[in-house]
Design an enzyme around this catalytic site. Structure first.
Site, short mmCIF file in Angstrom:
data_model
loop_
_atom_site.label_atom_id
_atom_site.label_comp_id
_atom_site.label_asym_id
_atom_site.label_seq_id
_atom_site.Cartn_x
_atom_site.Cartn_y
_atom_site.Cartn_z
CB THR A 18 -8.46 -7.11 27.47
OG1 THR A 18 -8.77 -7.65 26.18
CG2 THR A 18 -9.73 -7.07 28.31
CD GLU A 56 -4.95 -9.74 28.08
OE1 GLU A 56 -5.71 -8.81 28.37
OE2 GLU A 56 -4.21 -10.31 28.91
CB SER A 72 -8.77 0.02 33.50
OG SER A 72 -7.53 -0.29 34.10
CB THR A 73 -4.11 0.99 31.00
OG1 THR A 73 -4.00 0.95 32.42
CG2 THR A 73 -3.14 2.03 30.46
N GLY A 98 -1.95 -3.63 28.61
CA GLY A 98 -1.52 -3.28 29.95
C GLY A 98 -0.95 -4.49 30.66
CE LYS A 116 -0.91 -9.03 28.86
NZ LYS A 116 -1.88 -7.95 29.20
#
Length: 216
Positions: free
Chosen positions: A26, A101, A28-29, A80, A92
């Site tokens: 999850t 995640e 933006s990258t 990411g 993270k």
């Protein structure tokens, strides 16, 4: 910065093999990775999403999404990081999806972390650690975190996919990240925290103006 994120996303595609089930993180990258994955969606079997937001993006691209409980083996997980060091330890969870995640990352055989060079640090801790907390335990957990030396801030108006709240914790002692991860998780009411010191990234693909390097 977007160009670097796209570079990192493209580099991760090289690790995708035919008929794979892929864990997708999850952020933006990762959103750029999903765009790249859409171009080869006919080659893969399906994806396991680490958040409702990621699931929605995958489905919008026509990529099949399956439940983690239906998977016995997950060859690869791509995600990411807010911070990562050369050992593959990470912070993270800035997006609030840290619990799912961490679950998907632990199921996966290989964890590939994709970042731009601004996320690489020598020592973790500038970025706050997100701690997912059962709502009724918020004040108690905050007091316990203060005893650990941290400064918790309640993330106003945010609810996780699991129905919990987030405390963003500043100024934690990262001299032993694995011990810190454990210390936070043993507080009653804590669901999970964003220190990834036990489940390290196996590969860290770092994008810079000169290209993409593997930190590990």
């Amino acid at each position: 910065m977007s160009e670097l994120k796209i570079k990192a996303a493209k580099a991760a595609i090289a690790y995708i093999e035919d008929d794979m089930v892929i864990g997708v993180g999850t952020g933006s990258t990762v959103n750029f990775f999903i765009k790249e994955l859409a171009a080869i969606k006919h080659k893969i079997e399906a994806c396991v999403a680490s958040s409702k937001a990621t699931e929605a993006l995958l489905r919008a691209e026509g990529i099949p999404v399956i439940d983690l409980n239906s998977v016995q083996d997950l060859p690869i997980y791509v995600d990411g990081a807010d911070e990562v060091n050369e050992r593959g330890e990470m912070i993270k969870g800035g997006g609030g999806a840290l619990t799912r995640e961490k679950i998907v990352a632990n199921v996966a055989t290989q964890f590939i972390c994709i970042v731009d060079e601004s996320k690489v640090v020598k020592r973790l801790g500038e970025f706050p650690v997100a701690v997912e907390v059962v709502p009724m335990a918020r004040s108690f957990v905050a007091r316990q975190i203060v005893k650990l030396g941290g400064d918790p801030e309640y993330r106003e108006g945010f609810v996780t996919d699991n129905g919990n709240i987030i405390l963003d914790v500043f100024n934690l002692n990262f001299s032993t990240p694995m011990a810190l991860e454990d210390s936070l998780n043993v507080i009653p009411g804590v669901v999970e925290n964003g220190v990834f010191a036990k489940r390290l990234a196996d590969k860290v693909l770092v994008a810079s103006a000169s290209g993409v390097n593997n930190l590990k």
